[in-house]
Design a protein around this motif. Structure first.
Motif, PDB file in Angstrom:
ATOM      1  N   GLN A  80       0.817  -1.305   0.163  1.00 40.54           N
ATOM      2  CA  GLN A  80      -0.051  -0.031   0.025  1.00 40.54           C
ATOM      3  C   GLN A  80       0.930   1.283  -0.093  1.00 40.54           C
ATOM      4  OE1 GLN A  80      -3.132  -0.221  -0.408  1.00 40.54           O
ATOM      5  NE2 GLN A  80      -3.397   2.047  -0.381  1.00 40.54           N
ATOM      6  N   GLU A 126       0.750   4.286  -2.986  1.00 39.90           N
ATOM      7  CA  GLU A 126       0.430   5.365  -2.498  1.00 39.90           C
ATOM      8  C   GLU A 126       1.677   6.446  -2.961  1.00 39.90           C
ATOM      9  OE1 GLU A 126      -0.696   5.303   1.639  1.00 39.90           O
ATOM     10  OE2 GLU A 126      -2.574   4.354   1.035  1.00 39.90           O
ATOM     11  N   ASN A 127       2.810   6.224  -2.599  1.00 40.28           N
ATOM     12  CA  ASN A 127       4.000   6.960  -2.738  1.00 40.28           C
ATOM     13  C   ASN A 127       4.769   6.930  -4.140  1.00 40.28           C
ATOM     14  OD1 ASN A 127       4.626   8.431   0.159  1.00 40.28           O
ATOM     15  ND2 ASN A 127       3.806   6.120   0.440  1.00 40.28           N
TER      16      ASN A 127
END
Length: 369
Positions: A145, A149-150
């Motif tokens: 995750q 996200e990054n």
């Protein structure tokens, strides 16, 4: 036909990722695979792998744009007749993926932690490209995750495969007694231990801050820190300022971790960040109750209140309170230990990890005839 898997490692260790690489390379089915190791520099993993019969090559690199490294690595792939590359961590993943794409060789890129790859735009772009060119693996759902996200990678392009550890042969009691004597641990003391390099991300200072509170309730307790690293002097100074020199022992790098774990009444890992902790898995496999911080993949290993306790990072007081709970409640500690051992043996064994990676290798090789 036996397939050659080349393991490419950013770091030479010692550390959790390096143990995963070495264990994988030496545990593949010899009837189906041949393992070769390539490193950027000499180190612990080279010695460990060569002692187990894995052919190892050293090709120094100056970074992502080092075309000389790329040429030498390409020659190595030809010389060793490599069928698949399994790279680990940022530099190896990016540089390996570049050469693999040129050569038409499949690459598995394992990400073990959240180390720096998200802080600069060019690194995020590089990893986004790797996720499209290679089969990217995250060692925990939390890490997957984080990458999504990054970095902006598509979640469908990231596979989660948990690390695994071998079921250890329990050391003989004579070895445990000799180790206790060597470390000058008072007879009758309960022992709390940490295994991990002495780096800021491991959060050792927060455990040390909590030790005085533990000793108020459990005065006959000793603490051992197995590992080496840049914070050794700073942590020793902290121990001295708190007047804990007789209760805290720094062991340096140890080769007898199974014996160290056998000494413990409670295992602690106060990390600020984790991918999937090999140290926790080894402690659980050794049948020790665990207290860890609620970071990274730790909640995917430790079931809070069932196989151990999870505490907030940087929270010395809560860490101390939970330590006192386990040190004063032997029955609860024993229940945590037994449940944790069953969980580790069932879900996080070396055999489980090796089987998962071999299945992934086969899938990649079939799709790249």
């Amino acid at each position: 036909m036996i397939q050659t898997i080349l393991f490419l490692s950013t770091s030479s260790g010692p550390g959790g990722a390096e143990r995963v690489i070495s264990n994988l390379a030496t545990s593949l089915d010899p009837a189906r695979y041949r393992a070769v190791l390539c490193l950027f520099r000499q180190g612990w993993i080279q010695e460990r792998s060569e002692s187990r019969g894995v052919r190892t090559h050293i090709i120094p690199t100056c970074g992502m744009t080092d075309w000389r490294w790329a040429l030498r690595f390409r020659r190595l792939l030809d010389e060793e007749h490599v069928d698949l590359i399994h790279a680990h961590e940022f530099d190896a993943n990016v540089q390996g993926a570049f050469v693999a794409a040129i050569c038409g060789i499949p690459l598995v890129a394992t990400v073990h932690g959240k180390h720096y790859f998200w802080e600069k735009c060019r690194r995020r772009l590089a990893y986004r490209w790797v996720s499209r060119q290679a089969t990217m693996v995250a060692v925990s759902e939390d890490l997957k995750q984080f990458i999504v996200e990054n970095v902006g990678a598509c979640p469908e392009r990231i596979t989660v495969l948990y690390n695994g550890v071998d079921v250890p042969m329990p050391p003989r009691q004579a070895e445990v007694d000799a180790c206790r004597k060597e470390l000058r641990l008072p007879h009758g003391d309960q022992i709390v231990g940490v295994v991990g390099n002495l780096y800021p991300v491991k959060g050792h200072q927060y455990l040390i801050e909590g030790i005085p509170a533990v000793l108020k309730k459990c005065p006959n307790t000793s603490f051992i820190f197995a590992g080496r690293g840049q914070l050794e002097k700073e942590l020793k100074d902290q121990v001295h300022r708190l007047g804990l020199d007789e209760r805290v022992h720094f062991l340096g790098l140890r080769q007898d971790i199974s014996t160290i774990l056998a000494l413990l009444d409670v295992f602690v890992l106060p990390s600020l960040s984790e991918g999937l902790s090999m140290a926790i898995l080894e402690a659980m496999m050794a049948g020790k109750p665990v207290i860890a911080t609620r970071v990274g993949g730790n909640p995917e290993i430790v079931l809070d209140g069932e196989t151990g306790f999870l505490v907030p990072p940087r929270d010395s007081q809560t860490l101390a309170d939970q330590l006192v709970t386990l040190l004063t409640n032997k029955e609860q500690a024993a229940q945590f230990a037994a449940r944790g051992k069953r969980r580790a043996e069932g879900q996080f064994s070396l055999q489980t990890m090796v089987h998962a990676y071999q299945s992934l290798y086969d899938k990649c090789l079939r799709s790249n005839p």
